[in-house]
Scaffold this motif. Structure first.
Motif, mmCIF file in Angstrom:
data_model
loop_
_atom_site.group_PDB
_atom_site.id
_atom_site.type_symbol
_atom_site.label_atom_id
_atom_site.label_comp_id
_atom_site.label_asym_id
_atom_site.label_seq_id
_atom_site.Cartn_x
_atom_site.Cartn_y
_atom_site.Cartn_z
ATOM 1 N N LEU A 198 0.831 -1.188 -0.031
ATOM 2 C CA LEU A 198 0.166 0.098 0.051
ATOM 3 C C LEU A 198 0.961 1.282 0.007
ATOM 4 O O LEU A 198 0.581 2.235 -0.591
ATOM 5 C CB LEU A 198 -1.015 0.028 1.289
ATOM 6 C CG LEU A 198 -2.114 -0.978 1.203
ATOM 7 C CD1 LEU A 198 -2.933 -1.119 2.673
ATOM 8 C CD2 LEU A 198 -3.174 -0.668 0.073
ATOM 9 N N ILE A 199 2.178 1.024 0.744
ATOM 10 C CA ILE A 199 2.897 2.311 0.679
ATOM 11 C C ILE A 199 3.398 2.544 -0.812
ATOM 12 O O ILE A 199 3.328 3.556 -1.213
ATOM 13 C CB ILE A 199 4.057 1.986 1.694
ATOM 14 C CG1 ILE A 199 3.461 2.309 3.279
ATOM 15 C CG2 ILE A 199 5.037 3.210 1.550
ATOM 16 C CD1 ILE A 199 4.372 1.930 4.262
ATOM 17 N N VAL A 200 3.883 1.664 -1.285
ATOM 18 C CA VAL A 200 4.403 1.682 -2.646
ATOM 19 C C VAL A 200 3.349 2.273 -3.484
ATOM 20 O O VAL A 200 3.532 3.203 -4.478
ATOM 21 C CB VAL A 200 4.886 0.275 -3.246
ATOM 22 C CG1 VAL A 200 5.096 0.421 -4.530
ATOM 23 C CG2 VAL A 200 6.249 -0.076 -2.517
ATOM 24 N N LEU A 201 1.958 1.721 -3.602
ATOM 25 C CA LEU A 201 1.068 2.484 -4.370
ATOM 26 C C LEU A 201 0.760 3.920 -3.876
ATOM 27 O O LEU A 201 0.593 4.640 -5.046
ATOM 28 C CB LEU A 201 -0.399 1.581 -3.972
ATOM 29 C CG LEU A 201 -0.629 0.280 -4.852
ATOM 30 C CD1 LEU A 201 -1.769 -0.445 -4.272
ATOM 31 C CD2 LEU A 201 -0.659 0.618 -6.259
ATOM 32 N N HIS A 202 0.847 4.123 -2.616
ATOM 33 C CA HIS A 202 0.393 5.436 -2.361
ATOM 34 C C HIS A 202 1.843 6.678 -2.924
ATOM 35 O O HIS A 202 1.365 7.462 -3.389
ATOM 36 C CB HIS A 202 0.419 5.615 -0.881
ATOM 37 C CG HIS A 202 0.123 6.880 0.031
ATOM 38 N ND1 HIS A 202 -0.826 7.671 -0.304
ATOM 39 C CD2 HIS A 202 1.049 7.503 0.647
ATOM 40 C CE1 HIS A 202 -0.657 8.511 0.607
ATOM 41 N NE2 HIS A 202 0.559 8.754 0.954
#
Length: 190
Positions: free
Chosen positions: A165-169
């Protein structure tokens, strides 16, 4: 010769710019939480590779627990700040992008709550419990290896989900900044 620059900014423009940014409290919380999560992930992956019984492992484990609960409390404060201060509006974008942004942000909050709770519960089902910066916290369980492994398994899965999710964000924020050039990143910069 001196050149005098005058500003064409009006008070209404200043108010609009403030509405299009997060509050200072929200910005500070975002970056404190982000730094804490990066530190926790690095520390977590490092310490699980250490052999059992190594004295430094217990120290790192207690640091991980205390820092994790601190970040958890900051996340709760951030949720309260989101309720108290309005979010700035998103720039114009396609409906699917708006939905993806909202879903990713919502899932980030779910992971930031589930992960420390699972870790705390996992620690509650062992004989050591949890100390929060040296203060013993209540244990919500007993020494049970099966429940301990269940909660620590959830904690570990949540770590990988949180990383994704951090990578997507971050990818979404950088896409808006460098490809769409809509200055979305400025909403969260100090």
């Amino acid at each position: 010769m001196t050149t005098v620059h005058t500003s064409n900014a009006t008070p209404a423009m200043g108010a609009r710019a403030r509405r299009e940014r997060y509050s200072g409290v929200q910005i500070a919380l975002h970056w404190l939480i982000a730094a804490g999560i990066v530190a926790l992930l690095a520390l977590g992956f490092y310490m699980v590779g250490l052999p059992k019984g190594l004295p430094v492992k217990a120290t790192l484990l207690n640091l991980h627990k205390s820092l994790g609960l601190t970040v958890f409390l900051l996340v709760l404060v951030r949720i309260a700040a989101l309720a108290a201060f309005n979010r700035p509006p998103l720039p114009p974008m396609r409906a699917w992008q708006r939905a993806a942004a909202r879903i990713t942000q919502g899932l980030l909050y779910v992971a930031m709550i589930a992960m420390p709770l699972a870790g705390y519960l996992g620690s509650s089902f062992n004989r050591f419990g949890t100390r929060f910066w040296g203060i013993p916290l209540p244990k919500w369980g007993w020494d049970d290896p099966h429940l301990r492994e269940l909660f620590f398994g959830i904690h570990e899965v949540a770590a990988y989900v949180l990383i994704a999710l951090i990578v997507l964000h971050v990818a979404g924020a950088l896409k808006h900044q460098w490809i769409d050039r809509d200055n979305l990143l400025a909403r969260m910069l100090p």
